[in-house]
Write a protein that holds these residues in place. Sequence first.
Motif, PDB file in Angstrom:
ATOM      1  N   LEU A  43     -78.311 -59.995 -43.157  1.00  0.00           N
ATOM      2  CA  LEU A  43     -77.223 -60.012 -44.129  1.00  0.00           C
ATOM      3  C   LEU A  43     -76.745 -61.449 -44.303  1.00  0.00           C
ATOM      4  N   THR A  44     -76.165 -61.725 -45.453  1.00  0.00           N
ATOM      5  CA  THR A  44     -75.606 -63.052 -45.692  1.00  0.00           C
ATOM      6  C   THR A  44     -74.095 -62.963 -45.695  1.00  0.00           C
ATOM      7  N   ARG A  45     -73.486 -64.052 -45.250  1.00  0.00           N
ATOM      8  CA  ARG A  45     -72.037 -64.157 -45.268  1.00  0.00           C
ATOM      9  C   ARG A  45     -71.714 -65.580 -45.695  1.00  0.00           C
ATOM     10  N   ALA A  46     -70.949 -65.718 -46.784  1.00  0.00           N
ATOM     11  CA  ALA A  46     -70.595 -67.044 -47.283  1.00  0.00           C
ATOM     12  C   ALA A  46     -69.720 -67.771 -46.271  1.00  0.00           C
ATOM     13  N   ILE A  47     -69.923 -69.081 -46.177  1.00  0.00           N
ATOM     14  CA  ILE A  47     -69.121 -69.915 -45.274  1.00  0.00           C
ATOM     15  C   ILE A  47     -68.154 -70.718 -46.126  1.00  0.00           C
ATOM     16  N   GLY A  48     -66.875 -70.446 -45.993  1.00  0.00           N
ATOM     17  CA  GLY A  48     -65.858 -71.204 -46.730  1.00  0.00           C
ATOM     18  C   GLY A  48     -65.932 -70.968 -48.222  1.00  0.00           C
ATOM     19  N   GLY A  49     -64.977 -71.512 -48.923  1.00  0.00           N
ATOM     20  CA  GLY A  49     -64.943 -71.334 -50.369  1.00  0.00           C
ATOM     21  C   GLY A  49     -65.306 -72.589 -51.129  1.00  0.00           C
ATOM     22  N   ASP A  67     -70.587 -77.391 -51.304  1.00  0.00           N
ATOM     23  CA  ASP A  67     -71.013 -78.729 -50.919  1.00  0.00           C
ATOM     24  C   ASP A  67     -71.724 -79.356 -52.113  1.00  0.00           C
ATOM     25  N   THR A  68     -71.242 -80.497 -52.610  1.00  0.00           N
ATOM     26  CA  THR A  68     -71.810 -81.113 -53.808  1.00  0.00           C
ATOM     27  C   THR A  68     -73.192 -81.697 -53.573  1.00  0.00           C
ATOM     28  N   THR A  69     -73.591 -81.886 -52.315  1.00  0.00           N
ATOM     29  CA  THR A  69     -74.922 -82.421 -52.031  1.00  0.00           C
ATOM     30  C   THR A  69     -75.976 -81.325 -51.966  1.00  0.00           C
ATOM     31  N   ARG A  70     -75.551 -80.069 -52.000  1.00  0.00           N
ATOM     32  CA  ARG A  70     -76.495 -78.956 -51.913  1.00  0.00           C
ATOM     33  C   ARG A  70     -76.544 -78.213 -53.247  1.00  0.00           C
ATOM     34  N   VAL A  71     -77.725 -77.697 -53.548  1.00  0.00           N
ATOM     35  CA  VAL A  71     -77.897 -76.911 -54.766  1.00  0.00           C
ATOM     36  C   VAL A  71     -77.254 -75.541 -54.599  1.00  0.00           C
ATOM     37  N   ARG A  72     -77.426 -74.951 -53.422  1.00  0.00           N
ATOM     38  CA  ARG A  72     -76.892 -73.613 -53.157  1.00  0.00           C
ATOM     39  C   ARG A  72     -75.724 -73.712 -52.183  1.00  0.00           C
ATOM     40  N   PRO A  73     -74.796 -72.760 -52.253  1.00  0.00           N
ATOM     41  CA  PRO A  73     -73.713 -72.752 -51.262  1.00  0.00           C
ATOM     42  C   PRO A  73     -74.266 -72.342 -49.899  1.00  0.00           C
ATOM     43  N   ARG A  74     -73.612 -72.793 -48.852  1.00  0.00           N
ATOM     44  CA  ARG A  74     -74.027 -72.432 -47.494  1.00  0.00           C
ATOM     45  C   ARG A  74     -73.690 -70.983 -47.219  1.00  0.00           C
ATOM     46  N   VAL A  75     -74.601 -70.335 -46.514  1.00  0.00           N
ATOM     47  CA  VAL A  75     -74.370 -68.955 -46.088  1.00  0.00           C
ATOM     48  C   VAL A  75     -74.785 -68.824 -44.633  1.00  0.00           C
ATOM     49  N   MET A  76     -74.085 -67.957 -43.924  1.00  0.00           N
ATOM     50  CA  MET A  76     -74.450 -67.633 -42.552  1.00  0.00           C
ATOM     51  C   MET A  76     -75.342 -66.392 -42.620  1.00  0.00           C
ATOM     52  N   LEU A  77     -76.393 -66.375 -41.820  1.00  0.00           N
ATOM     53  CA  LEU A  77     -77.286 -65.226 -41.748  1.00  0.00           C
ATOM     54  C   LEU A  77     -77.025 -64.488 -40.444  1.00  0.00           C
ATOM     55  N   GLU A  78     -77.052 -63.168 -40.521  1.00  0.00           N
ATOM     56  CA  GLU A  78     -76.858 -62.365 -39.321  1.00  0.00           C
ATOM     57  C   GLU A  78     -77.705 -61.107 -39.416  1.00  0.00           C
ATOM     58  N   LEU A  79     -78.063 -60.597 -38.259  1.00  0.00           N
ATOM     59  CA  LEU A  79     -78.851 -59.370 -38.229  1.00  0.00           C
ATOM     60  C   LEU A  79     -78.039 -58.221 -38.811  1.00  0.00           C
TER      61      LEU A  79
END
Length: 195
Positions: free
Chosen positions: A18-24, A27-39
């Motif tokens: 599953l994905t869980r977004a980190i913060g709102g 990051d302007t240096t990344r194309v995609r927003p960061r996500v945390m992955l979990e089982l």
Amino acid sequence: PPTVSAITAALIDDHMILTRAIGGVRDTTRVRPRVMLELNPDAAYVVGVKLARDQITVAATNFRADVMKSLSMPIRIDRQPLNVIADLVEDGVRRCIADAGLAIGAINGVCIGLPGIVERGSSKIRQSAIFRERDIDLGAEVSARLGIAVTVDSDVNLVTLSEHWFGHGRDLNDFVVVSIEHNLGLGIMHNGELF
């Protein structure tokens, strides 16, 4: 990164993670927003069974290895015939699954651990103090009763794997586990593989 993204996408599509977004903030240096992955805890359910001379212990777990329900049945099983032990294991598994609120069809597999010498590839029990017979296939007996894949291994091998995945051996590729119960057992982890 593209390979990791492709593998991750496949695991997400298969509902394994599953994905869980980190913060709102993006990051302007990344194309995609960061996500945390979990089982995904509901991706699979398994049941573990430990046979000892005077007790059967059963635990139903989810994909994260969280114990959902467990039970211990104090019953002297050593030297009982194979069909009696298979019946007792079946009853314990069915009761534990029901107590966990799961249907038998939701269970992906059952693993049975017991003292003795077990051929890992075939799950055939070559010798155990629990059984009168030698060279028996408890896994096939229980699988036929439950309609679920069943594997069998020596209890010390399973403890060794557990220590490697979750315990004191988590960051070690080489260690031994000595088990002292009614019998003496030795589990060896060498180069990150059960030896």
